[in-house]
Design a protein around this motif. Structure first.
Motif, PDB file in Angstrom:
ATOM      1  N   ALA A 126      -7.644  -1.970  -2.672  1.00 23.55           N
ATOM      2  CA  ALA A 126      -6.954  -1.720  -1.408  1.00 23.55           C
ATOM      3  C   ALA A 126      -6.906  -3.001  -0.598  1.00 23.55           C
ATOM      4  O   ALA A 126      -7.786  -3.871  -0.724  1.00 23.55           O
ATOM      5  CB  ALA A 126      -7.657  -0.621  -0.610  1.00 23.55           C
ATOM      6  N   GLY A 153      -1.308   1.245  -8.435  1.00 21.41           N
ATOM      7  CA  GLY A 153      -1.760   2.392  -7.655  1.00 21.41           C
ATOM      8  C   GLY A 153      -2.603   2.019  -6.460  1.00 21.41           C
ATOM      9  O   GLY A 153      -3.036   2.899  -5.707  1.00 21.41           O
ATOM     10  N   ARG A 155      -3.864   0.665  -2.779  1.00 25.73           N
ATOM     11  CA  ARG A 155      -3.406   1.084  -1.440  1.00 25.73           C
ATOM     12  C   ARG A 155      -3.250  -0.109  -0.494  1.00 25.73           C
ATOM     13  O   ARG A 155      -4.014  -1.071  -0.548  1.00 25.73           O
ATOM     14  CB  ARG A 155      -4.395   2.054  -0.826  1.00 25.73           C
ATOM     15  CG  ARG A 155      -4.847   3.178  -1.719  1.00 25.73           C
ATOM     16  CD  ARG A 155      -3.708   4.136  -2.085  1.00 25.73           C
ATOM     17  NE  ARG A 155      -4.184   5.194  -2.952  1.00 25.73           N
ATOM     18  CZ  ARG A 155      -4.864   6.256  -2.534  1.00 25.73           C
ATOM     19  NH1 ARG A 155      -5.147   6.394  -1.272  1.00 25.73           N
ATOM     20  NH2 ARG A 155      -5.253   7.178  -3.395  1.00 25.73           N
ATOM     21  N   ARG A 241       1.621   2.199  -1.291  1.00 22.06           N
ATOM     22  CA  ARG A 241       0.923   2.118  -2.564  1.00 22.06           C
ATOM     23  C   ARG A 241       1.698   1.197  -3.509  1.00 22.06           C
ATOM     24  O   ARG A 241       2.927   1.233  -3.552  1.00 22.06           O
ATOM     25  CB  ARG A 241       0.838   3.530  -3.158  1.00 22.06           C
ATOM     26  CG  ARG A 241       0.047   3.655  -4.447  1.00 22.06           C
ATOM     27  CD  ARG A 241       0.321   4.996  -5.097  1.00 22.06           C
ATOM     28  NE  ARG A 241      -0.032   6.135  -4.277  1.00 22.06           N
ATOM     29  CZ  ARG A 241      -1.139   6.874  -4.458  1.00 22.06           C
ATOM     30  NH1 ARG A 241      -1.977   6.567  -5.422  1.00 22.06           N
ATOM     31  NH2 ARG A 241      -1.372   7.910  -3.690  1.00 22.06           N
ATOM     32  N   ASP A 249      -6.705   9.422  -5.673  1.00 23.66           N
ATOM     33  CA  ASP A 249      -6.377   9.878  -4.311  1.00 23.66           C
ATOM     34  C   ASP A 249      -7.546  10.637  -3.745  1.00 23.66           C
ATOM     35  O   ASP A 249      -7.944  11.668  -4.274  1.00 23.66           O
ATOM     36  CB  ASP A 249      -5.140  10.783  -4.359  1.00 23.66           C
ATOM     37  CG  ASP A 249      -4.516  10.971  -3.004  1.00 23.66           C
ATOM     38  OD1 ASP A 249      -5.274  10.975  -2.021  1.00 23.66           O
ATOM     39  OD2 ASP A 249      -3.296  11.110  -2.917  1.00 23.66           O
TER      40      ASP A 249
END
Length: 251
Positions: A126, A153, A155, A241, A249
């Motif tokens: 992330a 994938g 964030r 994303r 998630d």
């Protein structure tokens, strides 16, 4: 110089902006503490990354960490994560690094555009960027760099002054800057930086335009989320994303 008199101070960029933040570092925490909800809003945006298990085993990049307010929000919301906090201002980083931190937090001096030159390399699960994008010369290049360091994938959460586009929100922002922020900052000798702050917000993307910019950079699941209080319509979290399968998630 007042923002409603038609004055147009030059926006600060690159080394000039880093130098201004260096000078302001000594009083920055005091000024932001006067903003109701400042730290709570950062924590809310950190939670909007939607990471599971308190970030256990994940790597998070705090891009534009300043004196560490965003880092503290991440450390509280994601105590299990490894956090790499980056900023271009040596003065801001010195203030940040002097605070007590858990073992998983480290600070690196780097501009957002030159992460690899400073040894900041992915993959990250992330990226959190608070009050960063309106201060960089090329937001699209930074978004491309962020996409590259994220896992598939992964964030992105951008916590930013991005006006809604309504005239009333612009007026509230200008009124707060004129009536409170600029007078105090000028007394502290940091008027140029906070005039930049006012103008950078007014001239930057609206929340919707920034979301479109994020989509154009190749991100998916882009959403614009408001923040409560007086900053509704002024500050937003934009979450997105990197395409692919990766981070689970946790929402």
């Amino acid at each position: 110089m007042h923002p409603d008199r038609g004055d147009h101070p030059t926006l600060l960029r690159d080394e000039d902006l880093a130098t201004a933040f260096d000078h302001a570092a000594r009083s920055y925490d005091t000024l932001v503490a006067a903003n109701p909800g400042y730290h709570a809003h950062l924590r809310r945006s950190a939670r909007r990354l939607g990471l599971s298990d308190h970030g256990g085993g994940l790597r998070v990049l705090d891009l534009g960490c300043g004196t560490g307010a965003s880092t503290a929000a991440l450390a509280e919301v994601l105590p299990g994560a490894e956090i790499v906090a980056v900023d271009a201002s040596a003065g801001m980083l010195e203030r940040a690094a002097a605070k007590p931190w858990p073992p998983g937090v480290r600070f690196v001096r780097s501009s957002a555009e030159r992460l690899t030159d400073a040894g900041v390399r992915g993959p990250f699960d992330a990226v959190f960027a608070a009050y960063l994008f309106r201060n960089v010369g090329d937001p699209d290049a930074v978004l491309a760099a962020v996409r590259e360091v994220l896992v598939p994938g992964g964030r992105l959460a951008v916590h930013e002054y991005t006006l809604s586009g309504r005239a009333v929100d612009r007026a509230v922002w200008t009124g707060v800057c004129r009536g409170l922020v600029l007078p105090v900052a000028t007394l502290l000798g940091d008027g140029d930086l906070y005039r930049h702050l006012w103008r950078s917000v007014v001239e930057f993307d609206t929340a919707g335009d920034f979301a479109a910019r994020v989509r154009s950079a190749g991100f998916t699941d882009v959403r614009v989320l408001p923040l409560p209080g007086w900053q509704t319509g002024i500050t937003h979290t934009v979450v997105a994303r990197r395409p692919g399968t990766g981070v689970e998630d946790g929402r």
